[in-house]
Design a protein around this motif. Structure first.
Motif, PDB file in Angstrom:
ATOM      1  N   ASN A 139      58.658 140.100  36.736  1.00 50.83           N
ATOM      2  CA  ASN A 139      59.015 139.991  38.140  1.00 50.83           C
ATOM      3  C   ASN A 139      58.292 138.767  38.706  1.00 50.83           C
ATOM      4  O   ASN A 139      57.096 138.810  38.982  1.00 50.83           O
ATOM      5  CB  ASN A 139      58.608 141.263  38.887  1.00 50.83           C
ATOM      6  N   PRO A 140      59.016 137.639  38.902  1.00 52.07           N
ATOM      7  CA  PRO A 140      58.351 136.418  39.363  1.00 52.07           C
ATOM      8  C   PRO A 140      57.784 136.541  40.772  1.00 52.07           C
ATOM      9  O   PRO A 140      56.821 135.862  41.111  1.00 52.07           O
ATOM     10  CB  PRO A 140      59.446 135.358  39.295  1.00 52.07           C
ATOM     11  N   ALA A 141      58.336 137.436  41.585  1.00 59.85           N
ATOM     12  CA  ALA A 141      57.840 137.590  42.946  1.00 59.85           C
ATOM     13  C   ALA A 141      56.424 138.149  42.955  1.00 59.85           C
ATOM     14  O   ALA A 141      55.588 137.731  43.754  1.00 59.85           O
ATOM     15  CB  ALA A 141      58.763 138.492  43.751  1.00 59.85           C
ATOM     16  N   GLY A 142      56.162 139.094  42.054  1.00 57.71           N
ATOM     17  CA  GLY A 142      54.830 139.698  42.020  1.00 57.71           C
ATOM     18  C   GLY A 142      53.981 139.167  40.886  1.00 57.71           C
ATOM     19  O   GLY A 142      52.785 139.452  40.814  1.00 57.71           O
ATOM     20  N   GLY A 143      54.582 138.403  39.983  1.00 54.72           N
ATOM     21  CA  GLY A 143      53.848 137.857  38.855  1.00 54.72           C
ATOM     22  C   GLY A 143      53.447 138.901  37.829  1.00 54.72           C
ATOM     23  O   GLY A 143      52.523 138.685  37.065  1.00 54.72           O
ATOM     24  N   GLN A 198      57.509 144.657  34.896  1.00 59.36           N
ATOM     25  CA  GLN A 198      57.870 145.992  35.356  1.00 59.36           C
ATOM     26  C   GLN A 198      58.742 146.668  34.300  1.00 59.36           C
ATOM     27  O   GLN A 198      59.489 146.007  33.590  1.00 59.36           O
ATOM     28  CB  GLN A 198      58.617 145.933  36.694  1.00 59.36           C
TER      29      GLN A 198
END
Length: 125
Positions: free
Chosen positions: A92-96, A99
């Protein structure tokens, strides 16, 4: 062969191959059968229905029933080819972070649309 999509967020793809060229009046209720019935019937069409992973099977079955009803079918004989995806890990690139994505069902059905042969309705009515 006719193509159609039904549904809300998840798209159900229906491919219809007509077997009987006679037009029949739409029906209001279509039975879902898992096996060929002993009652006499004629085959009107074969529907192949598939949808993306995570689509509720009930949504796909409802689309099959609606299409079968529009063709004048009294019932459909279902063959379930659905499969389950494997659980996967996705970045998940938004949270690094990674998942876990749970396994999901990929609905896939072949439905033979039938009309009872002992029905007292003539073609085109």
């Amino acid at each position: 062969v006719a193509l159609g999509t039904f549904g809300c967020a998840q798209q159900t793809l229906l491919r219809v191959s007509k077997v009987d060229a006679h037009p029949y009046a739409p029906t209001t209720a279509v039975e879902l059968l898992r096996h060929a019935p002993s009652r006499p019937y004629q085959v009107l069409a074969v529907i192949h229905a598939e949808a993306p992973a995570g689509t509720a099977p009930a949504q796909v079955l409802s689309a099959i029933q609606r299409k079968a009803a529009s063709l004048g079918g009294d019932a459909v004989i279902l063959v379930d080819h659905s499969r389950r995806t494997t659980q996967s890990l996705q970045f998940n690139p938004a949270g690094g972070q990674y998942q876990n994505l749970p396994s999901q069902i990929v609905p896939d059905y072949t439905a033979t649309v039938i009309r009872w042969s002992d029905a007292k309705v003539s073609p085109g009515s």
